[in-house]
Scaffold this motif. Structure first.
Motif, PDB file in Angstrom:
ATOM      1  N   HIS A  29       0.850  -1.182   0.000  1.00 14.72           N
ATOM      2  CA  HIS A  29       0.000   0.000   0.000  1.00 14.72           C
ATOM      3  C   HIS A  29       0.891   1.239   0.000  1.00 14.72           C
ATOM      4  N   ALA A  30       0.588   2.150  -0.913  1.00 14.78           N
ATOM      5  CA  ALA A  30       1.408   3.349  -1.061  1.00 14.78           C
ATOM      6  C   ALA A  30       0.513   4.577  -0.998  1.00 14.78           C
ATOM      7  N   VAL A  31       0.868   5.518  -0.125  1.00 19.45           N
ATOM      8  CA  VAL A  31       0.117   6.761  -0.001  1.00 19.45           C
ATOM      9  C   VAL A  31       0.597   7.715  -1.078  1.00 19.45           C
ATOM     10  N   ALA A  32      -0.353   8.273  -1.839  1.00 20.52           N
ATOM     11  CA  ALA A  32       0.013   9.198  -2.904  1.00 20.52           C
ATOM     12  C   ALA A  32       0.802  10.371  -2.342  1.00 20.52           C
ATOM     13  N   ASP A  34       3.770  10.095  -0.936  1.00 21.50           N
ATOM     14  CA  ASP A  34       4.666   9.634   0.129  1.00 21.50           C
ATOM     15  C   ASP A  34       5.691   8.668  -0.466  1.00 21.50           C
ATOM     16  N   SER A  35       6.675   8.298   0.325  1.00 18.67           N
ATOM     17  CA  SER A  35       7.730   7.397  -0.148  1.00 18.67           C
ATOM     18  C   SER A  35       7.250   5.959  -0.161  1.00 18.67           C
ATOM     19  N   LEU A  36       7.740   5.195  -1.135  1.00 16.14           N
ATOM     20  CA  LEU A  36       7.470   3.764  -1.251  1.00 16.14           C
ATOM     21  C   LEU A  36       8.806   3.046  -1.324  1.00 16.14           C
ATOM     22  N   ILE A  37       9.033   2.110  -0.420  1.00 13.64           N
ATOM     23  CA  ILE A  37      10.289   1.357  -0.381  1.00 13.64           C
ATOM     24  C   ILE A  37       9.965  -0.129  -0.424  1.00 13.64           C
ATOM     25  N   ILE A  38      10.496  -0.827  -1.413  1.00  8.53           N
ATOM     26  CA  ILE A  38      10.406  -2.283  -1.509  1.00  8.53           C
ATOM     27  C   ILE A  38      11.842  -2.797  -1.529  1.00  8.53           C
ATOM     28  N   GLU A  39      12.204  -3.553  -0.522  1.00  4.71           N
ATOM     29  CA  GLU A  39      13.608  -3.930  -0.348  1.00  4.71           C
ATOM     30  C   GLU A  39      13.726  -5.430  -0.059  1.00  4.71           C
ATOM     31  N   PRO A  40      13.641  -6.267  -1.096  1.00  2.00           N
ATOM     32  CA  PRO A  40      13.761  -7.716  -0.875  1.00  2.00           C
ATOM     33  C   PRO A  40      15.214  -8.130  -0.649  1.00  2.00           C
ATOM     34  N   GLN A  41      15.405  -9.312  -0.093  1.00  4.68           N
ATOM     35  CA  GLN A  41      16.745  -9.885   0.073  1.00  4.68           C
ATOM     36  C   GLN A  41      16.939 -10.948  -1.011  1.00  4.68           C
ATOM     37  N   ILE A  42      18.046 -10.837  -1.735  1.00  3.17           N
ATOM     38  CA  ILE A  42      18.324 -11.749  -2.853  1.00  3.17           C
ATOM     39  C   ILE A  42      19.621 -12.462  -2.582  1.00  3.17           C
ATOM     40  N   THR A  43      19.570 -13.777  -2.538  1.00  4.18           N
ATOM     41  CA  THR A  43      20.763 -14.605  -2.301  1.00  4.18           C
ATOM     42  C   THR A  43      20.867 -15.654  -3.404  1.00  4.18           C
ATOM     43  N   GLY A  44      22.017 -16.319  -3.449  1.00 12.94           N
ATOM     44  CA  GLY A  44      22.218 -17.380  -4.433  1.00 12.94           C
ATOM     45  C   GLY A  44      23.020 -16.941  -5.638  1.00 12.94           C
ATOM     46  N   ILE A  45      23.188 -15.634  -5.829  1.00 12.84           N
ATOM     47  CA  ILE A  45      23.993 -15.099  -6.923  1.00 12.84           C
ATOM     48  C   ILE A  45      25.026 -14.152  -6.321  1.00 12.84           C
ATOM     49  N   PRO A  46      26.268 -14.285  -6.691  1.00 14.60           N
ATOM     50  CA  PRO A  46      27.281 -13.352  -6.172  1.00 14.60           C
ATOM     51  C   PRO A  46      26.895 -11.910  -6.481  1.00 14.60           C
ATOM     52  N   ARG A  68      10.215   3.036 -14.753  1.00 13.14           N
ATOM     53  CA  ARG A  68      11.248   1.989 -14.752  1.00 13.14           C
ATOM     54  C   ARG A  68      12.390   2.441 -13.853  1.00 13.14           C
ATOM     55  N   TYR A  69      12.896   1.515 -13.047  1.00 15.69           N
ATOM     56  CA  TYR A  69      13.905   1.871 -12.056  1.00 15.69           C
ATOM     57  C   TYR A  69      14.954   0.769 -11.988  1.00 15.69           C
ATOM     58  N   GLU A  70      16.179   1.164 -11.602  1.00 15.29           N
ATOM     59  CA  GLU A  70      17.283   0.221 -11.458  1.00 15.29           C
ATOM     60  C   GLU A  70      17.687   0.127 -10.000  1.00 15.29           C
ATOM     61  N   GLY A  71      18.201  -1.047  -9.624  1.00 12.53           N
ATOM     62  CA  GLY A  71      18.690  -1.228  -8.267  1.00 12.53           C
ATOM     63  C   GLY A  71      18.071  -2.431  -7.591  1.00 12.53           C
ATOM     64  N   ASN A  72      18.765  -2.919  -6.563  1.00 13.20           N
ATOM     65  CA  ASN A  72      18.276  -4.090  -5.834  1.00 13.20           C
ATOM     66  C   ASN A  72      17.001  -3.790  -5.045  1.00 13.20           C
ATOM     67  N   SER A  73      16.747  -2.534  -4.743  1.00 10.91           N
ATOM     68  CA  SER A  73      15.536  -2.132  -4.034  1.00 10.91           C
ATOM     69  C   SER A  73      14.836  -1.039  -4.825  1.00 10.91           C
ATOM     70  N   LEU A  74      13.528  -0.921  -4.586  1.00  7.41           N
ATOM     71  CA  LEU A  74      12.736   0.131  -5.218  1.00  7.41           C
ATOM     72  C   LEU A  74      12.478   1.205  -4.180  1.00  7.41           C
ATOM     73  N   ARG A  75      12.979   2.417  -4.452  1.00 10.83           N
ATOM     74  CA  ARG A  75      12.804   3.547  -3.541  1.00 10.83           C
ATOM     75  C   ARG A  75      12.334   4.748  -4.351  1.00 10.83           C
ATOM     76  N   ILE A  76      11.051   5.078  -4.234  1.00  8.59           N
ATOM     77  CA  ILE A  76      10.494   6.157  -5.028  1.00  8.59           C
ATOM     78  C   ILE A  76       9.523   6.980  -4.187  1.00  8.59           C
ATOM     79  N   ILE A  77       9.199   8.176  -4.691  1.00  7.91           N
ATOM     80  CA  ILE A  77       8.055   8.925  -4.191  1.00  7.91           C
ATOM     81  C   ILE A  77       6.868   8.516  -5.049  1.00  7.91           C
ATOM     82  N   PHE A  78       5.861   7.930  -4.414  1.00 10.13           N
ATOM     83  CA  PHE A  78       4.731   7.393  -5.170  1.00 10.13           C
ATOM     84  C   PHE A  78       3.861   8.542  -5.668  1.00 10.13           C
ATOM     85  N   GLY A  79       3.886   8.770  -6.974  1.00 10.50           N
ATOM     86  CA  GLY A  79       3.147   9.870  -7.566  1.00 10.50           C
ATOM     87  C   GLY A  79       2.024   9.423  -8.472  1.00 10.50           C
TER      88      GLY A  79
END
Length: 461
Positions: A29-32, A34-46, A68-79
């Motif tokens: 759930h993202a408040v219009a 406000d910031s939205l952060i999705i930060e999963p943990q990824i293992t198994g690949i160096p 479209r965004y790059e990076g291991n986590s998604l950090r945006i202002i939900f607009g």
């Protein structure tokens, strides 16, 4: 063939190691604004061989490069808007080029995404209030946001959703006797790009508008009687299109309809039972490419109880139980109220009208044009009379007064989604009544501080 025969298949396959993803939810759930952060943990690949990208699928976006965004986590202002969006995480192993995909959903929300709207009338002035989940009332919310008053003579409040797209919220409509206003579901602002008034919702608007009654069609458009004719919002385009839900021409025919009608949906097919005022007959309408008037093109099972093509009475109220038994309350020239019961199989072939009974209604004084009444799926009809509410069983004509006591006349009756709670408006308050099996309408909650008398109510949970 010979090659396949000689292939012994005695070779080893070295499958690449798949990444393991944890901490990735299925819904965020993202408040219009406000910031939205999705930060999963990824293992198994160096880490040096790990590359991640994100894409939020936005149907209304113009450029495919947006969101479209790059990076291991998604950090945006939900607009984005207060809608549900699919987001895909793409994990790439740069050592061998393998890609892995994981999908989630983002539900945009605003301060108005959960709560209720109440339409009321205060000394002749139409009011709209927002009720927060904790029952705190924000009165006059329309005036505060839009810097104008609503049209007079409020009739209905509609929350339109498209059942074909997961009940996607589309709009709020405030309907008055001579028009109406459409609100954005996210911020309660009057629409500016899409039709903002009922008059603007016509491709070819009539000179004047007199609303009989309007109901929600399952595809998120309005259908009903205006100026005695039947109109239905168009559904032939994408539901986000500015023209979706607009009224074209009314259902063609020589008729003048009573304001009340029944909208029945069975298996996705919608049909309407209406009443022609001049010819005093029940008529059939269906939704094909649009609302289509068929009049009395149906088979009558028998006319012992009454003849639906020559009723000879004025329609006052009509309710339907479980898409089947229909009860019409009708008045003769002497002012007597009759209860007519029938079924109408208008979504089947042949189209059949089955009159079942015609009898004088036991409580004549209850039925008039402003009577608040509704039917439940378990066969009861609830009727408000002055400051009391009664449960009427039409099968045995049993009448039971509910326990709830009110000091002012009841001006609104609604059913909660599960049909276990009756919602009544009286005075400047809204009351929740328990009508579950074995209960008799005791008050379980209330909302106070509504400006004027409640007329209608909708909610988002």
């Amino acid at each position: 063939m010979s090659s396949c025969y000689k292939d012994k298949g005695n070779y080893d396959i070295d499958m690449p190691t798949e990444p393991v993803v944890t901490g990735l939810d299925t819904l965020y759930h993202a408040v219009a604004g406000d910031s939205l952060i999705i930060e999963p943990q990824i293992t198994g690949i160096p880490a040096e061989h790990l590359s991640c990208s994100w894409r939020i699928y936005v149907p209304e976006e113009i450029s495919p490069e947006h969101n479209r965004y790059e990076g291991n986590s998604l950090r945006i202002i939900f607009g984005l808007q207060a809608k549900r969006y699919r987001v895909r995480l793409t994990i790439t192993n740069t050592d061998n080029g393998m890609q892995y995909f994981h999908s989630s959903y983002i539900q945009g929300i605003t301060e108005f995404s959960v709560g209720s709207l109440v339409l009321s009338q205060d000394d002749g002035v139409t009011k709209l209030s927002f009720v927060k989940p904790d029952n705190t009332v924000q009165p006059n919310i329309y005036e505060a946001i839009n810097n104008e008053e609503l049209p007079p003579d409020p009739r209905h409040l509609h929350f339109l959703r498209n059942a074909n797209t997961g009940n996607l919220p589309l709009a709020y409509w405030i309907i008055t006797k001579q028009g109406g206003v459409r609100l954005n579901v996210n911020d309660l602002q009057k629409e500016t790009i899409k039709p903002g008034t009922l008059l603007e919702n016509f491709f070819l608007p009539p000179e004047t508008i007199t609303v009989g009654s309007l109901q929600n069609h399952r595809q998120g458009v309005l259908m009903g009687t205006i100026n005695g004719k039947f109109y239905g919002g168009t559904t032939s385009t994408w539901d986000q299109n500015d023209y979706y839900g607009m009224f074209g021409a009314y259902a063609v025919g020589n008729y003048t309809l009573a304001p009340q009608f029944v909208l029945t949906t069975i298996g996705g097919n919608a049909s309407m039972i209406a009443y022609e005022q001049d010819k005093k007959q029940f008529v059939r309408l269906l939704v094909q490419l649009g609302p289509t008037y068929f009049g009395t093109q149906y088979t009558v099972k028998d006319t012992v109880a009454f003849d639906p093509r020559a009723v000879g009475l004025e329609l006052v109220q009509i309710v339907q139980i479980n898409s089947a038994d229909t009860y019409a309350y009708m008045q003769d020239a002497n002012g007597q109220i009759f209860e007519l019961k029938f079924t109408a199989a208008f979504t089947e072939n042949p189209f059949t009208f089955s009159p079942l009974h015609k009898r004088l209604f036991a409580r004549q004084e209850w039925i008039h044009a402003d009577t608040k009444m509704l039917a439940t799926q378990n066969g009861y009809i609830y009727i408000a009379a002055e400051n009391k509410i009664f449960r009427y069983n039409p099968l045995n004509q049993q009448i039971l007064e509910l326990e709830a006591n009110f000091t002012h006349p009841v001006t609104m009756l609604k059913l909660d989604d599960d049909q276990n709670t009756l919602i009544a408006g009286s005075g400047n308050s809204i009351y929740y009544l328990d009508i579950r099996t074995g209960r008799n309408g005791n008050i379980t909650g209330e909302i106070n501080g509504i400006p004027g008398q409640p007329i209608d109510m909708v909610w988002r949970k």
